[in-house]
Scaffold this active site. Sequence first.
Site, mmCIF file in Angstrom:
data_model
loop_
_atom_site.group_PDB
_atom_site.id
_atom_site.type_symbol
_atom_site.label_atom_id
_atom_site.label_comp_id
_atom_site.label_asym_id
_atom_site.label_seq_id
_atom_site.Cartn_x
_atom_site.Cartn_y
_atom_site.Cartn_z
ATOM 1 N N THR A 1 58.864 13.956 21.187
ATOM 2 C CA THR A 1 59.097 15.379 21.449
ATOM 3 C C THR A 1 58.606 15.808 22.821
ATOM 4 O OG1 THR A 1 58.963 15.907 19.108
ATOM 5 C CG2 THR A 1 58.483 17.704 20.626
ATOM 6 N N SER B 1 60.543 8.488 17.979
ATOM 7 C CA SER B 1 59.721 7.355 17.515
ATOM 8 C C SER B 1 60.131 6.840 16.141
ATOM 9 C CB SER B 1 58.232 7.700 17.556
ATOM 10 O OG SER B 1 57.876 8.571 16.506
ATOM 11 N N SER B 2 61.036 7.530 15.463
ATOM 12 C CA SER B 2 61.606 6.957 14.227
ATOM 13 C C SER B 2 62.366 5.676 14.545
ATOM 14 C CB SER B 2 62.560 7.944 13.561
ATOM 15 O OG SER B 2 61.937 9.176 13.394
ATOM 16 N N THR C 1 55.189 11.581 17.845
ATOM 17 C CA THR C 1 54.063 11.647 16.905
ATOM 18 C C THR C 1 54.366 10.981 15.568
ATOM 19 O OG1 THR C 1 54.807 13.812 16.119
ATOM 20 C CG2 THR C 1 53.174 13.791 17.896
ATOM 21 N N ASP C 2 55.660 10.923 15.198
ATOM 22 C CA ASP C 2 55.984 10.495 13.827
ATOM 23 C C ASP C 2 55.495 9.085 13.512
ATOM 24 O OD1 ASP C 2 57.150 12.943 13.473
ATOM 25 O OD2 ASP C 2 59.213 12.230 13.638
ATOM 26 N N GLN D 1 46.113 6.101 -3.008
ATOM 27 C CA GLN D 1 46.919 7.259 -2.617
ATOM 28 C C GLN D 1 46.039 8.343 -1.991
ATOM 29 O OE1 GLN D 1 49.356 8.449 -5.993
ATOM 30 N NE2 GLN D 1 50.010 6.333 -6.296
ATOM 31 N N CYS D 2 44.729 8.249 -2.194
ATOM 32 C CA CYS D 2 43.800 9.186 -1.541
ATOM 33 C C CYS D 2 43.618 8.735 -0.095
ATOM 34 C CB CYS D 2 42.441 9.177 -2.215
ATOM 35 S SG CYS D 2 42.478 9.576 -3.953
HETATM 36 N N1 ASP Z 1 60.481 13.030 16.021
HETATM 37 C C1 ASP Z 1 59.525 13.051 17.096
HETATM 38 C C2 ASP Z 1 59.100 11.623 17.380
HETATM 39 O O1 ASP Z 1 58.299 11.082 16.681
HETATM 40 C C3 ASP Z 1 58.348 13.903 16.723
HETATM 41 C C4 ASP Z 1 57.310 14.069 17.802
HETATM 42 O O2 ASP Z 1 57.285 13.435 18.817
HETATM 43 O O3 ASP Z 1 56.430 14.933 17.595
HETATM 44 O O4 ASP Z 1 59.616 11.050 18.301
#
Ligand code: ASP
Length: 340
Positions: free
Chosen positions: A21, A65-66, A96-97, A273-274
Site C-alpha cells: 500500500t 504482498s498477497s 503489510t498483509d 489458536q490463542c
Molecule cells: N494489500 C496490501 C499489501 O499487503 C496491504 C498493505 O500494504 O497494507 O500489499
Amino acid sequence: MPGTASARARRRLLFLHTGGTLSMVRRSHPGPLEPDHYDRHVLPYVRGLEDLADIEACLVCAIDSSDMSPALWERIAAEVARGRERYDGFVVLHGTDTMAYTAAALSYMLRGLDRPVVLTGSQRPIAELRTDARANLVHSAMCATLDLPEVGLFFGDRLFRGNRASKVSIQAYDAFASPNFPPLLRVGVDVVPEAPALRQPGPFQLQAGFRPDVAVLHLVPGQDPRALHALVDTGARAVLLLGFGEGNLPASRWPQAIAEVSARGVAVIVLSQCRSGSAVAGRYQGSAAARDAGAIYGLDHTVEAAVVKAMWLLGQGLDRQGLADRFPCPIAGECTPAPA
Ligand code: ASP
C-alpha cells in the site's frame, strides 16, 4: 540506547522496494489501489531522509504482498547478501498483509546477520495526506542505522523482532503486535530499547531453500480428523494444527489420525489458536495423547513464523524426525525454548 547515527560515521542504507500500500496508487475513481513504482511515488514524499543517512534504492518487485512467494523472499535475501559489503543497513518496503511471513523467512535465511534489516510498510499510500508511511519510513531508516543486527519489523511506534510479529489490525496505524516477545525499541519523543537485540555468531551465510508443502488447519469443535488426512493426500509434508488453548485437541480419533499421518512421514506441529502463550503438551489428556501419537508441540511461535520455519526446515532437506528435533529450537529468536 544502541549507538546513534550521529555518534558514528555516516551510515549507508539500501531501501529494497517490494510494493504494498505504501507505494500504491488509485488510477481510477472508484477503483482499487494498485502497485506503482518506488522512485516516482515514494522518495519525494520523505524529504529530509538524506540528512539521516546516504540512501540508495533497489526495486525488487512492485506487488501487493498477497503475491509474495518463497522465490521473492530469496531475491530479497540475495540483495541483502550482495549489499552487505556496501551498506550498513537495509529497509525492506513491503505490503503489510504478508510482511510477517517475509520477516520470518529473512530471519531464517540470513545466518550470522551482522547488521539491521528492517521491514516496514503502511496502511495508507505515501501520497495521501493522512498517511502513516512517512513516519514508518523515517523510523525504519533510523532503526537501520543502529547497532541492531537482526531482522526487525517497524510499524506504528515499535520495532519488533520480525519473526515475532503479526499483523493484528486491518484499520489501526498500530497494526502489528508481538504477543510473546517485547518490542526491541519503542519510539516516542525518545527512542527506548525494551529488549536486547539478537547477536548471532558469524560468519554470515545466505541459506536459502523453502519447500512450500505446508498446510494450516484451524481446529473447530466437532471437526472430523479426515480433514488432516485430506491435507496430507493433497501433498502436505507438514501440517500446523491450531489447537485449543495450550494446544489441546479432542482426545478421541485425533491421536490416531496424527499417528497415521506421522507414520507416512508428515510432521504434525501443534500451535495454539490463542496468540499469547506457548503450546505445550501434557497438562490435559488431549494434548498428552497427541504428543504420544507423534505431534510436535510448537511452543510460542506465531503462525507466520511457524509456517515459514516448517517450509525452510523442509527446504534444508529435513524429514519428519528432523523437524521434530529442530522445530522447537530457535534459529533466530523466533520461539522461547521449553524449560529443561
Ligand atoms: N494489500 C496490501 C499489501 O499487503 C496491504 C498493505 O500494504 O497494507 O500489499
